[in-house]
Structure formats: structure tokens, C-alpha cells
Design an enzyme around this catalytic site. Sequence first.
Site, short mmCIF file in Angstrom:
data_model
loop_
_atom_site.label_atom_id
_atom_site.label_comp_id
_atom_site.label_asym_id
_atom_site.label_seq_id
_atom_site.Cartn_x
_atom_site.Cartn_y
_atom_site.Cartn_z
N GLU A 44 1.10 -0.86 0.18
CA GLU A 44 -0.03 -0.11 -0.21
C GLU A 44 0.65 1.13 -0.02
O GLU A 44 1.54 1.91 0.74
CB GLU A 44 -0.87 0.00 1.13
CG GLU A 44 -1.94 1.13 0.85
CD GLU A 44 -2.94 1.21 1.98
OE1 GLU A 44 -2.21 0.31 3.52
OE2 GLU A 44 -3.94 1.52 2.47
N LYS A 114 -10.07 1.73 -2.68
CA LYS A 114 -10.26 0.44 -1.56
C LYS A 114 -11.91 1.11 -0.88
O LYS A 114 -12.28 2.69 -0.91
CB LYS A 114 -9.14 1.91 -0.34
CG LYS A 114 -9.28 1.01 1.25
CD LYS A 114 -7.97 1.71 2.31
CE LYS A 114 -7.52 1.25 3.38
NZ LYS A 114 -6.39 1.85 3.75
N CYS A 155 -5.66 -3.15 2.84
CA CYS A 155 -5.56 -2.92 4.07
C CYS A 155 -6.85 -2.87 4.95
O CYS A 155 -6.90 -3.89 5.23
CB CYS A 155 -5.32 -1.48 3.93
SG CYS A 155 -3.90 -1.23 6.37
N1 LIG Z 1 -3.74 1.48 7.23
C1 LIG Z 1 -5.35 0.42 7.57
O1 LIG Z 1 -6.12 1.23 6.28
C2 LIG Z 1 -5.85 -0.31 8.55
C3 LIG Z 1 -4.96 -0.50 9.77
O2 LIG Z 1 -4.33 -0.36 9.98
C4 LIG Z 1 -6.05 -1.22 10.06
O3 LIG Z 1 -6.85 -1.30 10.54
O4 LIG Z 1 -5.43 -1.07 12.00
#
Ligand SMILES: NC(=O)CC(=O)C(=O)O
Length: 280
Positions: A44, A114, A155
Site C-alpha cells: 500500500e 479502497k 488494508c
Molecule cells: N491503514 C489501514 O488502512 C488499516 C489499519 O491500519 C488497521 O485496520 O489497523
Amino acid sequence: MSTKIRAALIQCKVGKDRQENLKNASKLIALAKEKGGELIALPECFNSPYGTNFFNEYAEEIPNGPSSKMLSDSAKKHKIHLIGGTIPEKDGNKIYNTCTVWNPDGNMIAKYRKIHLFDIDIPGGITFKESDILSAGNKMETFLVKDIKIGLGICYDMRFEELAKLYRLSGCKLLIYPGAFNMTTGPMHWELIQRSRANDNQLYVVSISPARGEKGYISWGHSQVTDPWGKVLAKAGHEEEIIYADIDANECDKVRQQIPIENQRRLDIYNTVSTCKSKI
Ligand SMILES: NC(=O)CC(=O)C(=O)O
């Protein structure tokens, strides 16, 4: 049927110099290919630091920007399938957190924005609000490599079991999540969530994190490959490295046959995800 593929997960360092980030990613892609990677994946935000104050500055149009060009050129040069991690994507006056996928001809074969934005507040831990600057995507995305159907998430999306279930019901055997958990949620949930999604849905789960930095948002690292039994096949530390795993989608069929939970669900009692409208 070709159901086997060697995955290479590139846990690269990401800094403030976009050109340097692209150069480093490109060098590591070449190395991953040299070591036998066929499905090579970046993390990411591989072109930009992860933070709401950076997304606007680093956002690019897809496929017109320099990051898309590097991804397309690399996929073509090395004859690989390339998961382009994510970049902040500019589309009109909106910015998305977007993952692209490139085939060995250098063509973009999938694009996923996302869906669930990372808005959390853990006092004394972490407060983050992607929605201050990003817009959410509205579409699931799958693609085929060999005979393996693959679903994409990014994520925070991995926390939402319905998304993974819908991908599984649509025939996916591998879910890929570029992701950057942090020093608060990483140790609590990173491995647990991935093993849960893999076990619940009897498929492979792959996550790719940036390497841990020192300032700003500090990524947890520990990119991971989990098999359909819920076993962790490969896991990185927190520094820059590439990890490899051999994936065989037939393993999903084995688990699904031996523990046939898919057909044993009591939809007469609960009927949640099966009534959702899947957009894939
Ligand atoms: N950074 C993200 O999108 C998610 C995350 O860090 C978490 O769910 O904890």
C-alpha cells in the site's frame, strides 16, 4: 488447469522522494523476478508516504502518471503479473487509494479503489481519518491469473468479513491486500485477521506492507502469505525484504472438500452475506 503460482511480496522502504520510491520498487521487482516470482506484489502507498497530508501531493491519474508507467513497463519487461500495491489516485477533484494490476504485456487488467476508508480513533494509540481527504471506492474487483481467480482489497478492507465472503462465493481462491497496519493495530490484529479471512473462506490470503520507517505513520511490516487451512506460509520481518511462497489453488478445493462448511451454512437461520448484492 494451471493452478500453481510463485508469489513474491515486496516489502519495500517508502520515503518522501517519489522518483526514488519508483526506482527502488522497479529494482526490487527485477530481483523478485530473478528469484522466480511470477505474481509479484508491492505494498500500500508504495510511491508516497502514508498520510492524509501527503495524498494530494503524490496523487496521480491512472494510467497516465509516472507510477503507472513504471508498473506497466516492469510487468512487460519481466513478463510477470504485477500487483501495483496502491497509489493515491487523482480522478477529477477526488482522490482514491487505488490498486492496479498489470499483465505480462504491460496492460492494466484490474483497478480497485479502497472501499472501506481507514477512520479510527484509539486514544493513546492511533487516530487516523482517511476520509478527510480520500473518497471511497464502490466496486469489488477480481481478475484471473492462470486458472486462479483473485480478489482485491486494501488494508482496512481486510477487517470486513463480508467482502472476503463475497469474493469466496464468486469463486476466488486468493485474496490480495496491499496494506499498512501500524504499531498499535499491527501487533493486535494483522496476522489474526488474515488467518481468520483465510480460514473462514478456505482460500489464500496475501498481504504486502511497506517496510517499517522511523517517522510519521510507522508501518507494522510483516507481509504475509496464509494458506486455506489458516497456516502462515511465509512472513516478513519489518525491514525491507522480499518473501516468496508457492501457491496452489487446488489446496483450496482440498480444504473445501474435507471441511465442507460452504454447503453446511444454515441459511434458513441466518442469511446475511448471501443476500447482499455482489458487484462482481
Ligand atoms: N491503514 C489501514 O488502512 C488499516 C489499519 O491500519 C488497521 O485496520 O489497523
